[in-house]
Design a protein around this motif. Structure first.
Motif, PDB file in Angstrom:
ATOM      1  N   SER A  19      44.946  62.355  19.856  1.00  0.00           N
ATOM      2  CA  SER A  19      43.924  63.393  19.833  1.00  0.00           C
ATOM      3  C   SER A  19      43.390  63.600  21.244  1.00  0.00           C
ATOM      4  N   ALA A  20      42.773  64.749  21.478  1.00  0.00           N
ATOM      5  CA  ALA A  20      42.230  65.076  22.795  1.00  0.00           C
ATOM      6  C   ALA A  20      41.224  64.014  23.229  1.00  0.00           C
ATOM      7  N   VAL A  21      41.147  63.785  24.534  1.00  0.00           N
ATOM      8  CA  VAL A  21      40.316  62.704  25.059  1.00  0.00           C
ATOM      9  C   VAL A  21      39.046  63.259  25.687  1.00  0.00           C
ATOM     10  N   GLN A  22      38.039  62.423  25.744  1.00  0.00           N
ATOM     11  CA  GLN A  22      36.785  62.768  26.383  1.00  0.00           C
ATOM     12  C   GLN A  22      36.467  61.725  27.438  1.00  0.00           C
ATOM     13  N   LEU A  23      36.401  62.164  28.682  1.00  0.00           N
ATOM     14  CA  LEU A  23      36.131  61.256  29.781  1.00  0.00           C
ATOM     15  C   LEU A  23      34.688  60.778  29.723  1.00  0.00           C
ATOM     16  N   GLY A  24      34.511  59.488  29.932  1.00  0.00           N
ATOM     17  CA  GLY A  24      33.182  58.908  30.050  1.00  0.00           C
ATOM     18  C   GLY A  24      32.985  58.339  31.446  1.00  0.00           C
ATOM     19  N   LEU A  25      31.741  58.142  31.824  1.00  0.00           N
ATOM     20  CA  LEU A  25      31.393  57.586  33.124  1.00  0.00           C
ATOM     21  C   LEU A  25      30.518  56.363  32.891  1.00  0.00           C
ATOM     22  N   ARG A  26      31.033  55.198  33.225  1.00  0.00           N
ATOM     23  CA  ARG A  26      30.298  53.953  33.059  1.00  0.00           C
ATOM     24  C   ARG A  26      30.161  53.307  34.424  1.00  0.00           C
ATOM     25  N   GLU A  27      28.946  53.322  34.941  1.00  0.00           N
ATOM     26  CA  GLU A  27      28.668  52.807  36.283  1.00  0.00           C
ATOM     27  C   GLU A  27      29.598  53.491  37.289  1.00  0.00           C
TER      28      GLU A  27
ATOM     29  N   TYR B  22      50.086  50.054  34.013  1.00  0.00           N
ATOM     30  CA  TYR B  22      49.858  48.879  34.837  1.00  0.00           C
ATOM     31  C   TYR B  22      50.556  47.677  34.211  1.00  0.00           C
ATOM     32  N   SER B  23      50.864  46.719  35.078  1.00  0.00           N
ATOM     33  CA  SER B  23      51.500  45.480  34.640  1.00  0.00           C
ATOM     34  C   SER B  23      50.474  44.357  34.645  1.00  0.00           C
ATOM     35  N   PRO B  24      50.332  43.627  33.552  1.00  0.00           N
ATOM     36  CA  PRO B  24      49.431  42.462  33.558  1.00  0.00           C
ATOM     37  C   PRO B  24      49.788  41.466  34.656  1.00  0.00           C
ATOM     38  N   GLU B  25      51.089  41.388  34.995  1.00  0.00           N
ATOM     39  CA  GLU B  25      51.504  40.475  36.058  1.00  0.00           C
ATOM     40  C   GLU B  25      50.880  40.857  37.396  1.00  0.00           C
ATOM     41  N   VAL B  26      50.813  42.158  37.653  1.00  0.00           N
ATOM     42  CA  VAL B  26      50.226  42.631  38.915  1.00  0.00           C
ATOM     43  C   VAL B  26      48.730  42.324  38.962  1.00  0.00           C
ATOM     44  N   MET B  27      48.065  42.422  37.835  1.00  0.00           N
ATOM     45  CA  MET B  27      46.625  42.191  37.805  1.00  0.00           C
ATOM     46  C   MET B  27      46.246  40.740  38.110  1.00  0.00           C
ATOM     47  N   ARG B  28      47.222  39.836  38.081  1.00  0.00           N
ATOM     48  CA  ARG B  28      46.929  38.435  38.385  1.00  0.00           C
ATOM     49  C   ARG B  28      46.464  38.244  39.820  1.00  0.00           C
ATOM     50  N   TYR B  29      46.777  39.205  40.690  1.00  0.00           N
ATOM     51  CA  TYR B  29      46.397  39.054  42.095  1.00  0.00           C
ATOM     52  C   TYR B  29      44.909  39.278  42.331  1.00  0.00           C
ATOM     53  N   LEU B  30      44.209  39.830  41.346  1.00  0.00           N
ATOM     54  CA  LEU B  30      42.773  40.052  41.453  1.00  0.00           C
ATOM     55  C   LEU B  30      42.028  39.031  40.615  1.00  0.00           C
ATOM     56  N   THR B  31      40.878  38.601  41.115  1.00  0.00           N
ATOM     57  CA  THR B  31      40.019  37.711  40.344  1.00  0.00           C
ATOM     58  C   THR B  31      38.964  38.535  39.605  1.00  0.00           C
ATOM     59  N   LEU B  32      38.289  37.900  38.675  1.00  0.00           N
ATOM     60  CA  LEU B  32      37.159  38.552  38.015  1.00  0.00           C
ATOM     61  C   LEU B  32      36.030  38.639  39.033  1.00  0.00           C
ATOM     62  N   PRO B  33      35.583  39.855  39.382  1.00  0.00           N
ATOM     63  CA  PRO B  33      34.588  39.986  40.458  1.00  0.00           C
ATOM     64  C   PRO B  33      33.271  39.290  40.115  1.00  0.00           C
ATOM     65  N   GLU B  34      32.608  38.762  41.150  1.00  0.00           N
ATOM     66  CA  GLU B  34      31.285  38.177  40.945  1.00  0.00           C
ATOM     67  C   GLU B  34      30.301  39.247  40.479  1.00  0.00           C
ATOM     68  N   LYS B  35      30.365  40.425  41.131  1.00  0.00           N
ATOM     69  CA  LYS B  35      29.537  41.560  40.732  1.00  0.00           C
ATOM     70  C   LYS B  35      30.431  42.540  39.997  1.00  0.00           C
ATOM     71  N   ARG B  36      30.182  42.749  38.733  1.00  0.00           N
ATOM     72  CA  ARG B  36      31.018  43.620  37.921  1.00  0.00           C
ATOM     73  C   ARG B  36      30.136  44.463  37.020  1.00  0.00           C
ATOM     74  N   PRO B  37      30.671  45.588  36.541  1.00  0.00           N
ATOM     75  CA  PRO B  37      29.868  46.449  35.677  1.00  0.00           C
ATOM     76  C   PRO B  37      29.379  45.689  34.444  1.00  0.00           C
ATOM     77  N   ALA B  38      28.137  45.971  34.055  1.00  0.00           N
ATOM     78  CA  ALA B  38      27.577  45.283  32.890  1.00  0.00           C
ATOM     79  C   ALA B  38      28.413  45.540  31.641  1.00  0.00           C
ATOM     80  N   TYR B  39      28.973  46.756  31.517  1.00  0.00           N
ATOM     81  CA  TYR B  39      29.728  47.070  30.314  1.00  0.00           C
ATOM     82  C   TYR B  39      31.040  46.280  30.238  1.00  0.00           C
ATOM     83  N   ARG B  40      31.527  45.786  31.389  1.00  0.00           N
ATOM     84  CA  ARG B  40      32.764  44.986  31.369  1.00  0.00           C
ATOM     85  C   ARG B  40      32.524  43.614  30.749  1.00  0.00           C
ATOM     86  N   ARG B  41      31.334  43.083  30.964  1.00  0.00           N
ATOM     87  CA  ARG B  41      31.029  41.716  30.560  1.00  0.00           C
ATOM     88  C   ARG B  41      32.030  40.771  31.241  1.00  0.00           C
ATOM     89  N   ASP B  42      32.597  39.822  30.504  1.00  0.00           N
ATOM     90  CA  ASP B  42      33.571  38.901  31.087  1.00  0.00           C
ATOM     91  C   ASP B  42      34.989  39.211  30.627  1.00  0.00           C
TER      92      ASP B  42
END
Length: 287
Positions: free
Chosen positions: A138-146, A178-198
């Motif tokens: 179905s058609a998508v609606q863009l949201g803006l979170r932080e 995106y590849s989950p393997e590629v995302m391994r190069y990034l850590t969980l940021p110390e400062k991250r959007p509240a909506y991301r949580r952990d």
């Protein structure tokens, strides 16, 4: 009746770049932002064989944002861009857009990141909504979170800005896939959007290909949305080359601009090391 000049929309140049490595694209963006006075929409995609590259904001610290052991082990390039914002990893499945706009041409948009992002939502939102969804979708609606573009609470686009002297730049990295393997190069940021949580990347991200049917339809849809506010004109790639040549050529501008390859310590690599890193990227792309 208003004067004819008040009815004219501001001009905006459309630059559809070849599939360049992100370092080269960022050098071009920086030139268009600081060394021209035109409004621009810049579009490109990662080269088909582009290796993953970590891109840090102007104040980003590799030791806080990256899994440095893996980055060094696998020879992942680190690039510091000239704009603010967070750290992303990009590859051939990333779509890049940049809007470079004179404040006087959008006087209703205050030159602050949040206001610029709200305005950009009015461009990308209608563009995405106009695109056909995948079969059965179905058609998508863009949201803006932080600082993120989202569908629901799942991120598909990260944003950053540069603001200087009555002019601002807003650029986005869209995840076509995106590849989950590629995302391994990034850590969980110390400062991250509240909506991301952990949430880890796998629970936080959604690729754009799950929401729109055709990758090739995205750029024309955005240009059409921009045409509601600007007089859009295509800029041949030769014109971009002329702008870089006027700055002394690609090598001279790369040495002068703030976009840099950096080492694990976050310091700009010496020219020889940066040239070697750029050559390694170019070699990987050519394979």
């Amino acid at each position: 009746m208003p004067a004819a000049s008040t009815l004219l929309r501001p001009a905006l140049r459309i630059a559809r770049l070849p599939r360049l490595p992100i370092y080269h694209r960022l050098c071009i963006e920086e030139a268009l932002f600081y060394k021209t006075s035109d409004n621009w929409f810049v579009y490109s995609e990662g080269p088909p064989s582009d290796p993953p590259t970590v891109v840090l904001g102007i104040s980003g610290k590799p030791e806080r944002m990256c899994n440095l052991e893996l980055v060094q082990q696998d020879g992942i390039p680190l690039v510091r861009r000239f704009s603010g914002g967070g750290t992303v990893i990009v590859d051939s499945d990333t779509i890049f857009t940049s809007l470079i706009v004179n404040q006087t041409d959008v006087p209703h948009v205050q030159p602050y990141p949040r206001e610029v992002m709200e305005w950009s939502k009015g461009i990308f939102g209608p563009a995405l909504a106009a695109l056909a969804p995948p079969s059965g979708g179905s058609a998508v609606q863009l949201g803006l979170r932080e600082n993120d573009y989202v569908f629901g609470d799942l991120k598909f686009g990260g944003n950053a800005q540069a603001i200087s002297k009555g002019r601002w730049l807003h650029h986005t990295s869209f995840l076509w896939a995106y590849s989950p393997e590629v995302m391994r190069y990034l850590t969980l940021p110390e400062k991250r959007p509240a909506y991301r949580r952990d949430r880890p990347h796998a629970s936080f991200l959604t690729p754009l290909h799950r929401h729109i049917a055709q990758r090739d339809d995205f750029c024309p849809a955005v240009v059409e949305a921009l045409a509601s506010q600007f007089e859009v004109r295509e800029a041949p790639h030769a014109e971009i080359e002329d702008i870089i040549d006027a700055l002394g050529g690609a090598a001279a501008w790369a040495a002068a601009c703030r976009t840099k390859f950096v080492g694990p310590d976050g310091k700009a690599l010496p020219d020889a090391a940066a040239a070697a890193a750029a050559a390694a990227v170019a070699e990987a792309v050519a394979q």
